[in-house]
Design a protein around this motif. Structure first.
Motif, short mmCIF file in Angstrom:
data_model
loop_
_atom_site.label_atom_id
_atom_site.label_comp_id
_atom_site.label_asym_id
_atom_site.label_seq_id
_atom_site.Cartn_x
_atom_site.Cartn_y
_atom_site.Cartn_z
N HIS A 1 0.81 -1.08 0.15
CA HIS A 1 0.12 -0.03 -0.08
C HIS A 1 0.90 1.30 -0.03
N VAL B 1 -13.40 0.82 3.17
CA VAL B 1 -13.08 0.13 4.57
C VAL B 1 -11.92 -0.90 4.20
N GLY B 2 -11.08 -1.17 5.12
CA GLY B 2 -9.91 -1.95 5.02
C GLY B 2 -8.68 -1.20 5.30
N CYS B 3 -7.66 -1.71 4.82
CA CYS B 3 -6.40 -0.84 4.97
C CYS B 3 -6.16 0.23 4.10
N HIS C 1 -18.12 0.30 3.50
CA HIS C 1 -17.53 -0.78 3.06
C HIS C 1 -18.05 -1.16 1.72
N GLY D 1 -9.59 -2.07 -1.54
CA GLY D 1 -8.91 -3.38 -1.54
C GLY D 1 -9.88 -4.38 -2.21
N ASP D 2 -9.33 -5.60 -2.45
CA ASP D 2 -9.99 -6.45 -3.39
C ASP D 2 -11.32 -6.99 -2.62
N GLY D 3 -11.26 -7.13 -1.41
CA GLY D 3 -12.34 -7.57 -0.50
C GLY D 3 -13.62 -6.32 -0.79
N ASP D 4 -13.08 -5.29 -0.48
CA ASP D 4 -14.03 -4.14 -0.75
C ASP D 4 -14.64 -3.96 -1.95
N ASN E 1 -4.57 -7.86 -2.77
CA ASN E 1 -3.60 -8.72 -2.05
C ASN E 1 -4.31 -10.06 -1.70
N ASN F 1 -6.66 -11.33 -0.26
CA ASN F 1 -7.37 -11.58 1.03
C ASN F 1 -8.14 -10.30 1.55
N PHE F 2 -8.70 -10.56 2.50
CA PHE F 2 -9.33 -9.43 3.40
C PHE F 2 -8.11 -9.26 4.51
N GLY F 3 -7.46 -8.16 4.43
CA GLY F 3 -6.09 -7.82 5.19
C GLY F 3 -6.38 -7.42 6.19
N MET F 4 -7.03 -6.48 6.39
CA MET F 4 -7.10 -5.68 7.72
C MET F 4 -7.84 -6.43 8.84
N THR F 5 -8.68 -7.34 8.57
CA THR F 5 -9.34 -8.19 9.47
C THR F 5 -8.95 -9.58 9.72
C1 LIG Z 1 -20.15 -3.18 6.44
C2 LIG Z 1 -18.97 -4.00 7.09
N1 LIG Z 1 -18.73 -5.32 7.03
C3 LIG Z 1 -17.51 -5.74 7.66
C4 LIG Z 1 -16.58 -4.98 8.14
C5 LIG Z 1 -15.31 -5.26 8.35
N2 LIG Z 1 -14.10 -5.24 7.66
C6 LIG Z 1 -13.20 -4.22 7.88
S1 LIG Z 1 -11.83 -4.15 6.94
C7 LIG Z 1 -12.49 -5.43 6.18
C8 LIG Z 1 -11.53 -6.19 5.07
C9 LIG Z 1 -11.29 -5.21 4.04
O1 LIG Z 1 -10.36 -6.20 3.00
P1 LIG Z 1 -9.97 -5.67 1.61
O2 LIG Z 1 -11.24 -4.56 1.18
O3 LIG Z 1 -9.39 -6.79 0.81
O4 LIG Z 1 -8.76 -4.55 1.98
P2 LIG Z 1 -7.35 -4.69 2.65
O5 LIG Z 1 -7.67 -4.77 4.12
O6 LIG Z 1 -6.87 -6.09 2.25
O7 LIG Z 1 -6.49 -3.72 2.09
C10 LIG Z 1 -13.78 -6.15 6.86
C11 LIG Z 1 -14.32 -7.24 6.19
C12 LIG Z 1 -16.91 -3.63 7.93
N3 LIG Z 1 -16.08 -2.69 8.70
N4 LIG Z 1 -18.11 -3.06 7.62
#
Ligand SMILES: Cc1ncc(C[n+]2csc(CCOP(=O)(O)OP(=O)(O)O)c2C)c(N)n1
Length: 166
Positions: A21, A47-49, A66, A90-93, A119, A121-125
């Motif tokens: 990042h 939301v995420g990193c 998110h 992020g990819d999860g987002d 990355n 994966n869901f990194g921050m969580t």
């Molecule tokens: C509505 C909602 N669901 C779940 C979460 C929990 N959450 C916070 S960060 C995150 C992971 C994000 O992963 P990604 O988008 O891949 O980004 P990265 O952290 O890997 O850069 C999740 C699931 C949240 N904050 N809000």
């Protein structure tokens, strides 16, 4: 010769040491300055990193819920058509909770830039499986490796979007 530091990055980033990042943040800052967009660019972070970016970044940034960063970026673009608008996700987002927002921004050929940091994966969580986790890749929710016979194959969003007729 020491490279001049981008004015957009006014303090050190808060990402984990070794994370990509920080490098991508620097590259975006350099490109924005090269394009003379360092004053007018507006970013929607997710939301995420990516949510760590606003603390250290010198462009206007809107924090989205998110998955909604591309939808927020579309709103920004419609309000500010002359500004360069981008999302940083992020990819999860972008591809799990926000898959619909990302796809429909592409389907409508919205005039925004989505920067997707994949990355796998869901990194921050804590490193859970995401849509782009590779076959057999171990994550905290696929401790024996991703079994595609159960989860389906990893999502190749570029391939998917390349089928759109714009
Ligand atoms: C509505 C909602 N669901 C779940 C979460 C929990 N959450 C916070 S960060 C995150 C992971 C994000 O992963 P990604 O988008 O891949 O980004 P990265 O952290 O890997 O850069 C999740 C699931 C949240 N904050 N809000």
């Amino acid at each position: 010769m020491e490279k001049r530091r981008s004015k957009i990055l006014y303090v050190d980033h808060k990402f984990c040491p070794g994370c990509g990042h920080g490098i991508v943040n620097r590259l975006i800052a350099e490109v924005l300055e090269e394009m003379n967009e360092d004053k007018g660019a507006i970013c929607a972070v997710a939301v995420g990193c990516s949510s760590l970016m606003p603390d250290t970044y010198g462009v206007d940034i809107v924090q989205s819920q998110h998955g909604r960063a591309s939808a927020v970026a579309v709103g920004l673009k419609r309000c500010r058509p002359d500004n360069m608008i981008f999302s940083y996700q992020g990819d999860g987002d972008a591809l799990a909770i926000g898959f619909s927002e990302t796809m429909y921004a592409a389907i409508r050929n919205e005039n925004i830039t989505v920067i997707l940091i994949n990355n796998n994966n869901f990194g921050m969580t804590g490193g859970q499986m995401s849509p782009t986790t590779l076959e057999n890749q171990r994550t905290t929710t696929s401790p024996y490796g991703r079994d595609v016979s159960i989860t389906g194959n990893p999502l190749d969003v570029i391939k998917l979007m390349s089928t759109l007729e714009l």
